[in-house]
Design an enzyme around this catalytic site. Sequence first.
Site, PDB file in Angstrom:
ATOM      1  N   THR A  83       0.860  -1.186   0.000  1.00  0.00           N
ATOM      2  CA  THR A  83       0.000   0.000   0.000  1.00  0.00           C
ATOM      3  C   THR A  83       0.897   1.236   0.000  1.00  0.00           C
ATOM      4  O   THR A  83       1.696   1.413   0.920  1.00  0.00           O
ATOM      5  CB  THR A  83      -0.905  -0.011   1.244  1.00  0.00           C
ATOM      6  N   LEU A 136      -6.601  -8.138   1.191  1.00  0.00           N
ATOM      7  CA  LEU A 136      -6.865  -9.251   2.122  1.00  0.00           C
ATOM      8  C   LEU A 136      -7.066  -8.745   3.547  1.00  0.00           C
ATOM      9  O   LEU A 136      -6.524  -7.715   3.945  1.00  0.00           O
ATOM     10  CB  LEU A 136      -5.732 -10.278   2.083  1.00  0.00           C
ATOM     11  N   LEU A 158     -20.174  -1.656  11.432  1.00  0.00           N
ATOM     12  CA  LEU A 158     -20.864  -0.690  12.294  1.00  0.00           C
ATOM     13  C   LEU A 158     -20.878  -1.195  13.735  1.00  0.00           C
ATOM     14  O   LEU A 158     -21.820  -0.893  14.465  1.00  0.00           O
ATOM     15  CB  LEU A 158     -22.295  -0.459  11.812  1.00  0.00           C
ATOM     16  N   ALA A 203     -19.724  -0.754  17.227  1.00  0.00           N
ATOM     17  CA  ALA A 203     -19.030   0.197  18.099  1.00  0.00           C
ATOM     18  C   ALA A 203     -18.150  -0.590  19.062  1.00  0.00           C
ATOM     19  O   ALA A 203     -18.492  -1.700  19.463  1.00  0.00           O
ATOM     20  CB  ALA A 203     -20.045   1.026  18.868  1.00  0.00           C
ATOM     21  N   CYS A 243      -2.471  -1.833   9.094  1.00  0.00           N
ATOM     22  CA  CYS A 243      -2.957  -1.155   7.881  1.00  0.00           C
ATOM     23  C   CYS A 243      -3.755   0.120   8.157  1.00  0.00           C
ATOM     24  O   CYS A 243      -3.267   1.215   7.920  1.00  0.00           O
ATOM     25  CB  CYS A 243      -3.787  -2.119   7.041  1.00  0.00           C
TER      26      CYS A 243
HETATM   27  N1  LIG Z   1      -1.207  -7.262   6.460  1.00  0.00           N
HETATM   28  C1  LIG Z   1      -2.286  -6.990   5.768  1.00  0.00           C
HETATM   29  O1  LIG Z   1      -3.401  -7.368   6.140  1.00  0.00           O
HETATM   30  C2  LIG Z   1      -2.201  -6.193   4.487  1.00  0.00           C
HETATM   31  C3  LIG Z   1      -3.329  -6.135   3.647  1.00  0.00           C
HETATM   32  C4  LIG Z   1      -3.257  -5.367   2.489  1.00  0.00           C
HETATM   33  C5  LIG Z   1      -2.107  -4.643   2.193  1.00  0.00           C
HETATM   34  N2  LIG Z   1      -1.050  -4.704   3.056  1.00  0.00           N
HETATM   35  C6  LIG Z   1       0.155  -3.934   2.707  1.00  0.00           C
HETATM   36  O2  LIG Z   1       1.147  -4.863   2.315  1.00  0.00           O
HETATM   37  C7  LIG Z   1       2.450  -4.399   2.679  1.00  0.00           C
HETATM   38  C8  LIG Z   1       3.120  -5.452   3.540  1.00  0.00           C
HETATM   39  O3  LIG Z   1       2.373  -5.574   4.738  1.00  0.00           O
HETATM   40  P1  LIG Z   1       2.619  -6.769   5.764  1.00  0.00           P
HETATM   41  O4  LIG Z   1       1.544  -6.695   6.760  1.00  0.00           O
HETATM   42  O5  LIG Z   1       2.836  -8.024   5.023  1.00  0.00           O
HETATM   43  O6  LIG Z   1       4.013  -6.304   6.410  1.00  0.00           O
HETATM   44  P2  LIG Z   1       5.090  -7.211   7.167  1.00  0.00           P
HETATM   45  O7  LIG Z   1       5.897  -6.269   7.964  1.00  0.00           O
HETATM   46  O8  LIG Z   1       4.410  -8.367   7.815  1.00  0.00           O
HETATM   47  O9  LIG Z   1       5.968  -7.817   5.986  1.00  0.00           O
HETATM   48  C9  LIG Z   1       6.897  -7.084   5.243  1.00  0.00           C
HETATM   49  C10 LIG Z   1       8.056  -8.018   4.913  1.00  0.00           C
HETATM   50  O10 LIG Z   1       8.947  -7.374   3.979  1.00  0.00           O
HETATM   51  C11 LIG Z   1      10.261  -7.772   4.313  1.00  0.00           C
HETATM   52  N3  LIG Z   1      11.206  -6.844   3.690  1.00  0.00           N
HETATM   53  C12 LIG Z   1      11.508  -5.575   4.055  1.00  0.00           C
HETATM   54  N4  LIG Z   1      12.416  -5.058   3.219  1.00  0.00           N
HETATM   55  C13 LIG Z   1      12.690  -6.007   2.296  1.00  0.00           C
HETATM   56  C14 LIG Z   1      13.535  -6.069   1.155  1.00  0.00           C
HETATM   57  N5  LIG Z   1      14.286  -5.014   0.795  1.00  0.00           N
HETATM   58  N6  LIG Z   1      13.581  -7.196   0.432  1.00  0.00           N
HETATM   59  C15 LIG Z   1      12.830  -8.268   0.787  1.00  0.00           C
HETATM   60  N7  LIG Z   1      12.000  -8.269   1.855  1.00  0.00           N
HETATM   61  C16 LIG Z   1      11.932  -7.154   2.596  1.00  0.00           C
HETATM   62  C17 LIG Z   1      10.267  -7.779   5.823  1.00  0.00           C
HETATM   63  O11 LIG Z   1      11.345  -8.526   6.343  1.00  0.00           O
HETATM   64  C18 LIG Z   1       8.905  -8.399   6.125  1.00  0.00           C
HETATM   65  O12 LIG Z   1       8.969  -9.800   6.246  1.00  0.00           O
HETATM   66  C19 LIG Z   1       2.209  -3.064   3.363  1.00  0.00           C
HETATM   67  O13 LIG Z   1       2.321  -2.044   2.422  1.00  0.00           O
HETATM   68  C20 LIG Z   1       0.781  -3.167   3.853  1.00  0.00           C
HETATM   69  O14 LIG Z   1       0.178  -1.918   4.028  1.00  0.00           O
HETATM   70  C21 LIG Z   1      -1.061  -5.476   4.174  1.00  0.00           C
END
Ligand SMILES: NC(=O)c1ccc[n+]([C@@H]2O[C@H](COP(=O)([O-])OP(=O)(O)OC[C@H]3O[C@@H](n4cnc5c(N)ncnc54)[C@H](O)[C@@H]3O)[C@@H](O)[C@H]2O)c1
Length: 435
Positions: free
Chosen positions: A121, A150, A254, A256, A264
């Site tokens: 994101t 997700l 909704l 509360a 996120c």
């Molecule tokens: N968790 C959710 O429910 C969800 C849902 C939709 C979108 N997102 C978005 O997805 C993205 C990831 O979220 P997340 O919850 O999985 O985060 P997270 O912190 O669980 O995972 C991120 C991973 O990236 C790895 N990483 C960091 N730098 C790296 C690099 N240079 N090379 C390889 N790996 C590297 C980290 O070690 C970590 O394992 C974010 O932008 C988040 O907003 C998350």
Amino acid sequence: MRISVIGCGYLGAVHAACMAELGHDVVGVDVDERKVAELSAGRAPFFEPGLPEVLERATASGRLRFTTDMSEAAGAQVHFVAVGTPQTAGSHAADMTYVDAAVTALLPHLADGDLVVGKSTVPVGTAARLAERVRASSSGADLAWNPEFLREGFAVKDTVSPDRFVYGVPAGAGGERATALLDEVYATALATGTPRLVMDYATAELVKVSANAFLATKISFINAMAEIAEATGADVTQLADAIGHDARIGRKFLNAGLGFGGGCLPKDIRAFQARADELGLESLAFLADVDAVNLRRRAKVVDLTVELVGEVEGARVAVLGVAFKPDSDDVRDSPALDVARALHDRGASVRVHDPEANETARRVAPELDYVADVDSALRDADVVLVLTEWKQFRQLDPAHVAELVAELRIVDARAVLDLGAWRAAGFEARGLGRP
Ligand SMILES: NC(=O)c1ccc[n+]([C@@H]2O[C@H](COP(=O)([O-])OP(=O)(O)OC[C@H]3O[C@@H](n4cnc5c(N)ncnc54)[C@H](O)[C@@H]3O)[C@@H](O)[C@H]2O)c1
């Protein structure tokens, strides 16, 4: 198809495993050696229902492997970028360090015709900026943005059969090629009629952050109504039921309660506001209020607890739930953990039980006392707080709890208990926005 997934956290590990389950040949790349070791052994490094089974099957099929070596992404046709975009320390903006580092490390391993696909994101404008870098590299590769929607707790299902796919692609032939490649990746879900919306980069980026802004606003709206209900003796649950019958409003989101948290919604609404500020727009100023209402609910639960126990110093508080939501061990920006820590800081003796998040919470809040079962948390407590709506807490039996605690006091911060039944059992029972 050969696929790489860069970043194997809550999003990436699930995505990698599910893509292999769908028949693709997948390599997951992460900089975290511990995570890669766990995943390579076929173990999920965090709690997510259904993930262990998918990992096991995918690993056994030989179609899924994990590595810390980015060069192993070479040979994949589609490279998903799923690294974190946390809130920048000292600012509301998204920290783009990880996305930029991941793309920089990936560039030398791209080949002609490869597609880099952003899933993280990100602030609007990121895809266009990164696409220039990808195209300027000698590889002849291109970039698409395919935001992820997700929900933790339902991540496997949401990845395999999402509500919709959103493709942000470049104009012209590059866009057609990107669309065709993504269609091949998601062929199984598309065959069942999952909607797929193709648009430009900026719109795709905005779809994700605006969806989160809308959801956060809906939660804070009902929590604002809870504040009004508390001041007037009204019942916000009945109010939500009644307005939710209007199809234009809907009853979902909704409930509360203690409000939203996790990795996120909180950081995404702040980053979205920060981006609007950069663009010189006041359009998202209301999100500051959405955030403020949300944080006030945490303070309200602390106040209710203090009100119930009288003297918080030395009070024994049983905290049920520290994950930001049930069916997850994620404690990032967890409202429950915030409340537990605030009470500890005020001198309470806080005993915590979460079915899955004790260990993740202990890593960030080692000062709290974590216990392995509900009864140990309840024993001799002066007050019980239900802070995450795990099924086992919804099913608590007042008579059983009464046998264990020192004082019959309970705060239901998630509107999952029948307060009347608890009062009938002798408890002083409080909820949010409910008389
Ligand atoms: N968790 C959710 O429910 C969800 C849902 C939709 C979108 N997102 C978005 O997805 C993205 C990831 O979220 P997340 O919850 O999985 O985060 P997270 O912190 O669980 O995972 C991120 C991973 O990236 C790895 N990483 C960091 N730098 C790296 C690099 N240079 N090379 C390889 N790996 C590297 C980290 O070690 C970590 O394992 C974010 O932008 C988040 O907003 C998350």
